[in-house]
Write a protein that holds these residues in place. Structure first.
Motif: not given
Length: 172
Positions: A17, A20-21, A23-25, A27-30, A156, A172
Motif C-alpha cells: 500500500t 504504491r502510494a 511510487a504514485d507520488r 511518478n516512479w515505477s512500482y 500517503d 507535485r
C-alpha cells in the motif's frame, strides 16, 4: 541521489500500500515482491510455497531482489517480509537501494492480518506474528537506511515521511 527505494517490514506493515502510494507520488515505477516472484516462477507465492517449500520460496524471493536491483530506476519496490533471513540478499539490497523499514507495533500487525489468507499465520495469527517479529525486528533495523513508524498513519503520510527523509524533490 536516491533512485531506488525498497520497503521492508513484517506482513501487514503496509509495504504494498505504501509502496504504491510512494511510487504514485514520485511518478516512479512500482514492483511488488509477490508479482515479481510470480513472474519469475509462474506461480503465486502460496502455490510456490506449497509446491517447493520454504527453501523454494526463499530462493525465489532472493531472485526477486536481484530483479528489483537490475530494473531501471527510478523505482519503488516492496520486498518479501522474510528477506531479512537471507544475509546475502540483505547485503545486496543495502548496497543497491535505499532501504526503508516500515515498522508497526505487533498489535497493528495482528489487526491488519487477522482474517487474511496468509500461509505463515496458521490458527494463531497473534502468536505466529509475535514469534516472527521477535526474530526479524532487529534484522530489519540493521538492514534499513531509514525506519518509519506506520501505526495510525495513512499510506500517503508515510510516503511523505519517506520522501522528506530521503531528500527527494517531488514535482507535485
Amino acid at each position: 541521489m536516491v533512485e531506488r527505494i525498497v520497503l521492508v517490514g513484517m506482513m501487514g506493515a503496509g509495504k504494498s500500500t505504501v509502496g504504491r502510494a510512494l511510487a504514485d507520488r514520485l511518478n516512479w515505477s512500482y514492483l511488488d515482491n509477490d508479482e515479481v516472484v510470480a513472474k519469475l516462477t509462474g506461480l503465486p507465492t502460496r502455490e510456490l510455497l506449497a509446491q517447493r517449500g520454504v527453501a523454494g520460496l526463499r530462493a525465489a524471493e532472493s531472485r526477486a531482489v536481484d530483479e528489483v536491483l537490475a530494473a531501471p530506476p527510478p523505482l519503488v519496490a516492496g520486498a518479501a517480509a522474510g528477506i531479512v533471513e537471507d544475509e546475502a540478499a540483505c547485503a545486496r539490497l543495502r548496497a543497491g537501494a535505499y532501504v526503508v523499514y516500515l515498522r508497526a507495533r505487533l498489535e497493528t500487525l495482528v489487526e491488519r492480518v487477522t482474517g487474511t489468507d496468509r500461509p505463515w499465520l496458521g490458527d494463531d495469527p497473534a502468536g505466529a506474528l509475535r514469534r516472527l517479529y521477535a526474530g526479524r525486528e532487529p534484522r530489519y533495523q540493521q538492514l534499513a537506511h531509514l525506519v518509519v513508524d506506520v501505526d495510525d498513519r495513512s499510506a500517503d503520510d508515510v510516503a511523505t515521511a519517506i520522501i522528506n527523509a530521503a531528500g527527494i524533490g517531488v514535482g507535485r
